[in-house]
Design a protein around this motif. Sequence first.
Motif, short mmCIF file in Angstrom:
data_model
loop_
_atom_site.label_atom_id
_atom_site.label_comp_id
_atom_site.label_asym_id
_atom_site.label_seq_id
_atom_site.Cartn_x
_atom_site.Cartn_y
_atom_site.Cartn_z
N PRO A 36 0.67 -1.08 -0.17
CA PRO A 36 -0.26 0.35 -0.15
C PRO A 36 0.63 1.06 -0.03
O PRO A 36 2.24 1.16 0.12
CB PRO A 36 -0.97 0.35 1.52
CG PRO A 36 -0.17 -0.72 2.33
CD PRO A 36 0.62 -1.88 1.01
N LYS A 37 -0.02 2.01 -0.86
CA LYS A 37 0.72 3.31 -0.57
C LYS A 37 0.93 4.26 0.78
O LYS A 37 0.00 4.21 1.05
CB LYS A 37 0.40 3.98 -1.84
CG LYS A 37 0.83 4.02 -3.04
CD LYS A 37 0.09 4.23 -4.42
CE LYS A 37 0.48 3.74 -6.05
NZ LYS A 37 -0.03 4.30 -6.92
N LEU B 200 1.03 9.09 -2.11
CA LEU B 200 -0.86 9.49 -2.41
C LEU B 200 -0.35 10.93 -3.26
O LEU B 200 -1.11 11.48 -3.83
CB LEU B 200 -2.53 9.02 -1.89
CG LEU B 200 -2.00 7.77 -1.08
CD1 LEU B 200 -2.60 7.68 0.21
CD2 LEU B 200 -2.75 6.87 -1.98
N MET B 201 -0.18 12.19 -2.66
CA MET B 201 -0.08 13.77 -2.53
C MET B 201 0.83 13.63 -3.63
O MET B 201 0.48 14.33 -4.20
CB MET B 201 0.59 14.07 -1.19
CG MET B 201 -0.28 13.91 0.36
SD MET B 201 0.25 14.73 2.14
CE MET B 201 0.93 16.84 1.22
N ALA C 226 -7.60 10.71 0.46
CA ALA C 226 -7.39 9.19 0.98
C ALA C 226 -5.41 9.50 1.64
O ALA C 226 -6.01 8.62 2.79
CB ALA C 226 -6.54 8.33 -0.43
N ALA C 227 -5.04 10.69 1.16
CA ALA C 227 -3.73 10.59 1.95
C ALA C 227 -3.75 11.23 2.99
O ALA C 227 -3.94 10.95 4.73
CB ALA C 227 -2.85 11.84 1.55
N SER D 115 -5.31 10.82 8.91
CA SER D 115 -5.99 10.80 10.42
C SER D 115 -5.70 9.15 11.29
O SER D 115 -6.22 8.84 12.25
CB SER D 115 -7.30 11.11 10.17
OG SER D 115 -8.39 10.31 9.17
N ALA D 116 -5.85 8.45 10.06
CA ALA D 116 -5.74 7.10 10.73
C ALA D 116 -4.37 6.31 11.38
O ALA D 116 -4.73 5.32 12.21
CB ALA D 116 -6.40 5.68 9.68
N SER D 117 -3.25 6.64 10.95
CA SER D 117 -1.99 6.59 11.61
C SER D 117 -2.35 7.40 12.70
O SER D 117 -0.96 7.14 13.40
CB SER D 117 -1.32 6.71 10.05
OG SER D 117 -0.81 7.75 9.55
#
Length: 87
Positions: free
Chosen positions: A23-24, A29-30, A51-52, A57-59
């Motif tokens: 996964p990127k 992604l940016m 997506a970025a 936020s997930a990390s």
Amino acid sequence: MKKVILAALLAACVGPLQAADPPKNAFALMKEARAAYDRGDLTAFLRGYEAAARQRSASGISRSRSSRRRGDASRASSRGRKSGADP
């Protein structure tokens, strides 16, 4: 014996399995989103930035403006004062 032959035949037909792409990360992604913007593809640009942001936020990585501009508040409060003037 039939199972061994069937397994060998199946393995020969399937071929080598390839690993999936990793996964990127948010930076990649940016980077792709900026390239899409340069091409004029605004939907891909927005999709990449969203997506970025979701990945950051997930990390738990924060990019809030207040954390980047802490020094600006102290400079802004001293702009209106003249040197030697009483408060």
